[in-house]
Design a protein around this motif. Structure first.
Motif, PDB file in Angstrom:
ATOM      1  N   LEU A 212     -12.258  14.314   2.132  1.00 49.28           N
ATOM      2  CA  LEU A 212     -11.585  13.016   2.086  1.00 49.28           C
ATOM      3  C   LEU A 212     -11.091  12.662   0.684  1.00 49.28           C
ATOM      4  N   THR A 213     -11.234  13.574  -0.268  1.00 50.73           N
ATOM      5  CA  THR A 213     -10.840  13.274  -1.630  1.00 50.73           C
ATOM      6  C   THR A 213      -9.439  13.785  -1.923  1.00 50.73           C
ATOM      7  N   LEU A 214      -8.896  13.332  -3.038  1.00 52.56           N
ATOM      8  CA  LEU A 214      -7.560  13.760  -3.453  1.00 52.56           C
ATOM      9  C   LEU A 214      -7.597  15.201  -3.945  1.00 52.56           C
ATOM     10  N   PRO A 215      -6.428  15.825  -4.119  1.00 52.21           N
ATOM     11  CA  PRO A 215      -6.414  17.206  -4.595  1.00 52.21           C
ATOM     12  C   PRO A 215      -7.114  17.348  -5.942  1.00 52.21           C
ATOM     13  N   SER A 216      -7.657  18.544  -6.175  1.00 54.07           N
ATOM     14  CA  SER A 216      -8.357  18.802  -7.426  1.00 54.07           C
ATOM     15  C   SER A 216      -7.384  18.802  -8.602  1.00 54.07           C
ATOM     16  N   PHE A 217      -7.862  18.301  -9.743  1.00 54.36           N
ATOM     17  CA  PHE A 217      -7.087  18.373 -10.974  1.00 54.36           C
ATOM     18  C   PHE A 217      -7.295  19.708 -11.684  1.00 54.36           C
ATOM     19  N   ALA A 222     -11.500  19.488 -15.407  1.00 54.42           N
ATOM     20  CA  ALA A 222     -12.863  19.019 -15.164  1.00 54.42           C
ATOM     21  C   ALA A 222     -13.726  19.170 -16.406  1.00 54.42           C
ATOM     22  N   GLY A 223     -13.621  20.327 -17.075  1.00 50.21           N
ATOM     23  CA  GLY A 223     -14.418  20.548 -18.269  1.00 50.21           C
ATOM     24  C   GLY A 223     -14.074  19.588 -19.385  1.00 50.21           C
ATOM     25  N   VAL A 224     -12.790  19.344 -19.598  1.00 47.72           N
ATOM     26  CA  VAL A 224     -12.354  18.430 -20.646  1.00 47.72           C
ATOM     27  C   VAL A 224     -12.823  17.012 -20.345  1.00 47.72           C
ATOM     28  N   VAL A 225     -12.674  16.591 -19.080  1.00 49.43           N
ATOM     29  CA  VAL A 225     -13.054  15.229 -18.699  1.00 49.43           C
ATOM     30  C   VAL A 225     -14.555  15.021 -18.814  1.00 49.43           C
ATOM     31  N   GLU A 226     -15.345  15.990 -18.372  1.00 46.94           N
ATOM     32  CA  GLU A 226     -16.798  15.855 -18.475  1.00 46.94           C
ATOM     33  C   GLU A 226     -17.232  15.675 -19.933  1.00 46.94           C
ATOM     34  N   GLU A 227     -16.688  16.490 -20.825  1.00 49.08           N
ATOM     35  CA  GLU A 227     -17.030  16.365 -22.240  1.00 49.08           C
ATOM     36  C   GLU A 227     -16.622  14.996 -22.790  1.00 49.08           C
ATOM     37  N   HIS A 228     -15.441  14.530 -22.378  1.00 46.78           N
ATOM     38  CA  HIS A 228     -14.952  13.239 -22.854  1.00 46.78           C
ATOM     39  C   HIS A 228     -15.823  12.093 -22.343  1.00 46.78           C
ATOM     40  N   LEU A 229     -16.251  12.171 -21.086  1.00 50.32           N
ATOM     41  CA  LEU A 229     -17.116  11.138 -20.532  1.00 50.32           C
ATOM     42  C   LEU A 229     -18.419  11.046 -21.313  1.00 50.32           C
ATOM     43  N   ARG A 230     -19.005  12.184 -21.620  1.00 50.76           N
ATOM     44  CA  ARG A 230     -20.262  12.184 -22.378  1.00 50.76           C
ATOM     45  C   ARG A 230     -20.050  11.620 -23.777  1.00 50.76           C
ATOM     46  N   GLU A 231     -18.921  11.976 -24.397  1.00 50.61           N
ATOM     47  CA  GLU A 231     -18.623  11.441 -25.727  1.00 50.61           C
ATOM     48  C   GLU A 231     -18.516   9.924 -25.698  1.00 50.61           C
ATOM     49  N   GLU A 365      -5.155  11.433 -20.361  1.00 49.38           N
ATOM     50  CA  GLU A 365      -4.252  11.520 -19.221  1.00 49.38           C
ATOM     51  C   GLU A 365      -4.615  12.773 -18.422  1.00 49.38           C
ATOM     52  N   VAL A 366      -4.706  12.614 -17.111  1.00 50.56           N
ATOM     53  CA  VAL A 366      -5.019  13.738 -16.230  1.00 50.56           C
ATOM     54  C   VAL A 366      -3.981  13.742 -15.116  1.00 50.56           C
ATOM     55  N   ALA A 367      -3.398  14.902 -14.843  1.00 44.41           N
ATOM     56  CA  ALA A 367      -2.326  14.974 -13.850  1.00 44.41           C
ATOM     57  C   ALA A 367      -2.349  16.326 -13.159  1.00 44.41           C
ATOM     58  N   SER A 368      -1.922  16.351 -11.911  1.00 41.82           N
ATOM     59  CA  SER A 368      -1.813  17.617 -11.188  1.00 41.82           C
ATOM     60  C   SER A 368      -0.775  17.495 -10.085  1.00 41.82           C
ATOM     61  N   SER A 369      -0.265  18.649  -9.669  1.00 42.53           N
ATOM     62  CA  SER A 369       0.660  18.706  -8.548  1.00 42.53           C
ATOM     63  C   SER A 369       0.527  20.071  -7.899  1.00 42.53           C
ATOM     64  N   GLY A 370       0.548  20.094  -6.574  1.00 46.75           N
ATOM     65  CA  GLY A 370       0.434  21.357  -5.864  1.00 46.75           C
ATOM     66  C   GLY A 370      -1.000  21.741  -5.576  1.00 46.75           C
ATOM     67  N   VAL A 371      -1.246  23.051  -5.537  1.00 48.70           N
ATOM     68  CA  VAL A 371      -2.551  23.591  -5.156  1.00 48.70           C
ATOM     69  C   VAL A 371      -3.175  24.281  -6.359  1.00 48.70           C
ATOM     70  N   LEU A 372      -4.337  23.781  -6.807  1.00 51.50           N
ATOM     71  CA  LEU A 372      -5.049  24.373  -7.935  1.00 51.50           C
ATOM     72  C   LEU A 372      -6.333  25.072  -7.505  1.00 51.50           C
ATOM     73  N   ASN A 373      -6.818  24.767  -6.332  1.00 47.96           N
ATOM     74  CA  ASN A 373      -8.041  25.362  -5.828  1.00 47.96           C
ATOM     75  C   ASN A 373      -7.732  26.747  -5.246  1.00 47.96           C
ATOM     76  N   GLY A 419       0.985  25.443  -8.181  1.00 44.39           N
ATOM     77  CA  GLY A 419       0.513  24.166  -8.689  1.00 44.39           C
ATOM     78  C   GLY A 419       0.187  24.251 -10.163  1.00 44.39           C
ATOM     79  N   ALA A 420      -0.018  23.083 -10.759  1.00 43.65           N
ATOM     80  CA  ALA A 420      -0.414  23.010 -12.161  1.00 43.65           C
ATOM     81  C   ALA A 420      -1.150  21.705 -12.414  1.00 43.65           C
ATOM     82  N   GLY A 421      -2.113  21.757 -13.343  1.00 44.55           N
ATOM     83  CA  GLY A 421      -2.837  20.574 -13.772  1.00 44.55           C
ATOM     84  C   GLY A 421      -2.784  20.455 -15.280  1.00 44.55           C
ATOM     85  N   LEU A 422      -2.735  19.233 -15.777  1.00 49.15           N
ATOM     86  CA  LEU A 422      -2.649  18.982 -17.212  1.00 49.15           C
ATOM     87  C   LEU A 422      -3.668  17.923 -17.606  1.00 49.15           C
TER      88      LEU A 422
END
Length: 478
Positions: A212-217, A222-231, A365-373, A419-422
């Motif tokens: 039920l979730t949106l497409p993966s970024f 994920a790694g960049v965001v996790e580190e940023h959240l902890r910071e 900024e986090v963005a994606s389009s298409g299929v990354l999984n 697909g691509a994610g940024l």
């Protein structure tokens, strides 16, 4: 039979359809049934309202009801809930304050939207456990965090009963369940309010998509965001499925997960969006493999004269070439507009989707389009090849540059971009539109690498990050 066009649901898809139908055929009677108070609003702005950056919930309304009635001539009926549809008789049964009535239609649009998915664990009914899909829910959450803050003269608080009794208790610690788009945007909102924020997710990393979730970024994001959240001081509890919500005196006090207990004065659950399909299902209208209402390219359902659009309906994914459930605002508006044109005599396709999503996590900024999984790509018959590059957002000599990470996926046999994610502090949200365009055009990564993209030192390096990623990925395929 009446030539009435009835729309069930007054948000993006519903109001787009109603307004378009009236513009195309000013003589056509258009009735919109909305069970709540607000219509035509920007649900994507709710996290910023909860944060307090947007002062009043009414600021999220896109088109005032008075304009919908006066300019467009729409018969807007708020607090009128459609409770049954009879496709054989072409009637909708409606509950209103002054009683129940049946409304005939020639064409009917189901734009019933979606609801925050439940975890189906004990304690979900405790005060202080929220999902966010409507302005009513947004106001309730903000009021819970700071009693009286969401209230303004003439407004009726969407809270009552024992819930009000708990509002005197201070909220100091908030837990977000589900590392998805709304959840992560609200993490930043809660942090801005000075709260101690905890993020609880059943995945080993953020952005691990569920049904039920949106497409993966993408894994790189994920790694960049996790580190940023902890910071930023957010406590992450990953690989921690929620087992129950604990409470005292009817109010939530903690989350109990497979990894331990997380105390919380309030909880926001973002486990994805459940399509509101009860009305369609009870009428015998077919649901698709995703659980949303099955529609053709024009939004037509299995019942004659009945259409569906928005978060309750399936969309066709151009890359995967199959129905998907993507609760996204642009797709809802576009789908409703197409139905409004179709019912007035000009059949118009709703158009496919490629799952383009953008979001902001603190100052990332986090963005994606298409299929990354890769697994999802394989399920669609592709042999995915993944390349990840890290480059800079501006020319190296221009002040203020930062890192951008691009993850790009292509099919090994054909070279087709999948697909691509940024992710980065700047330059991601708008760059992803070039990815979406390439996906709609069916381009290969070699063709993407040859694109003549704009260049200026304040906005990017000589080789745009997308071109750098496409070149690297194209080399992997040679």
């Amino acid at each position: 039979m009446s030539e009435r066009f009835v729309v069930v649901g007054g948000d993006a898809a519903g109001m787009s359809a109603a307004a378009k139908a009236r513009r195309e055929d000013p003589e056509r009677e258009v009735v919109v049934l909305e069970r709540g108070e607000w219509v035509s609003y920007g649900a994507c702005g709710i996290p910023y309202y909860v944060r307090g950056r947007i002062p009043d919930v009414d600021d999220l309304v896109v088109t005032e009801p008075e304009k919908l009635v006066g300019k467009y001539g729409i018969d807007l009926r708020r607090h009128h809930e459609a409770v049954a549809v009879d496709p054989a008789d072409r009637t909708v049964t409606v509950d209103a304050a002054d009683g129940r009535y049946d409304l005939e239609y020639a064409d009917l649009l189901l734009a019933t939207g979606g609801s925050g998915a439940d975890l189906d664990v004990p304690g979900e009914d405790l005060d202080g456990v929220f999902t966010i899909r409507s302005l009513e829910e947004g106001r309730a959450l903000r009021e819970y965090l700071q009693p009286g803050e969401s209230h303004h003269p003439g407004a009726e608080l969407p809270l009552g009963g024992e819930f009000q009794d708990h509002l005197h208790g201070a909220v100091e610690r908030v837990a977000v369940v589900g590392a998805n788009k709304i959840g992560l945007e609200l993490v930043a909102a809660f942090d801005a309010r000075g709260l101690d924020v905890h993020l609880v997710d059943d995945g080993e990393h953020v952005f691990e998509s569920g049904p039920l979730t949106l497409p993966s970024f993408g894994a790189a994001a994920a790694g960049v965001v996790e580190e940023h959240l902890r910071e930023r001081g957010v406590t992450l509890h990953l690989d921690a499925p929620v087992e129950r919500f604990a409470g005292e005196d009817g109010r939530v006090t903690a989350i109990e997960s497979a990894r331990g207990r997380v105390p919380a004065d309030a909880v926001l659950v973002d486990e994805g969006v459940q399509p509101n399909v009860e009305l369609a299902a009870d009428a015998g209208i077919d649901l698709g493999p995703t659980g949303a209402v099955a529609v053709d390219d024009y939004g037509r359902t299995s019942a004659d004269g009945v259409y569906a659009a928005g978060d309750c309906a399936e969309k066709h994914h151009l890359v995967l070439d199959r129905p998907v459930h993507l609760p996204l605002g642009l797709a809802a508006n576009r789908g409703g507009r197409a139905v409004g044109t179709t019912v007035t005599g000009t059949p118009t396709r709703q158009g496919p989707v490629v799952g383009t999503v953008t979001m902001k996590v603190f100052d990332l900024e986090v963005a994606s389009s298409g299929v990354l999984n890769p697994e999802e790509a394989r399920s669609a018959g592709f042999d995915p090849v993944v390349e990840t590059v890290s480059t800079i957002s501006r020319a190296h000599y221009y002040p203020g540059w930062s890192r951008i990470t691009v993850e790009m996926v292509a099919d090994r046999e054909t070279g087709r971009l999948l697909g691509a994610g940024l992710v980065g502090k700047e330059g991601c949200a708008h760059r992803v539109n070039a990815v979406a365009t390439a996906l709609h055009a069916g381009m290969t990564v070699g063709e993407v690498a040859d694109l003549d993209l704009g260049y200026s030192p304040p906005f990017g390096p000589g080789w745009d990050p997308l071109l750098t990623a496409a070149k690297a990925l194209s080399g992997d395929l040679d």
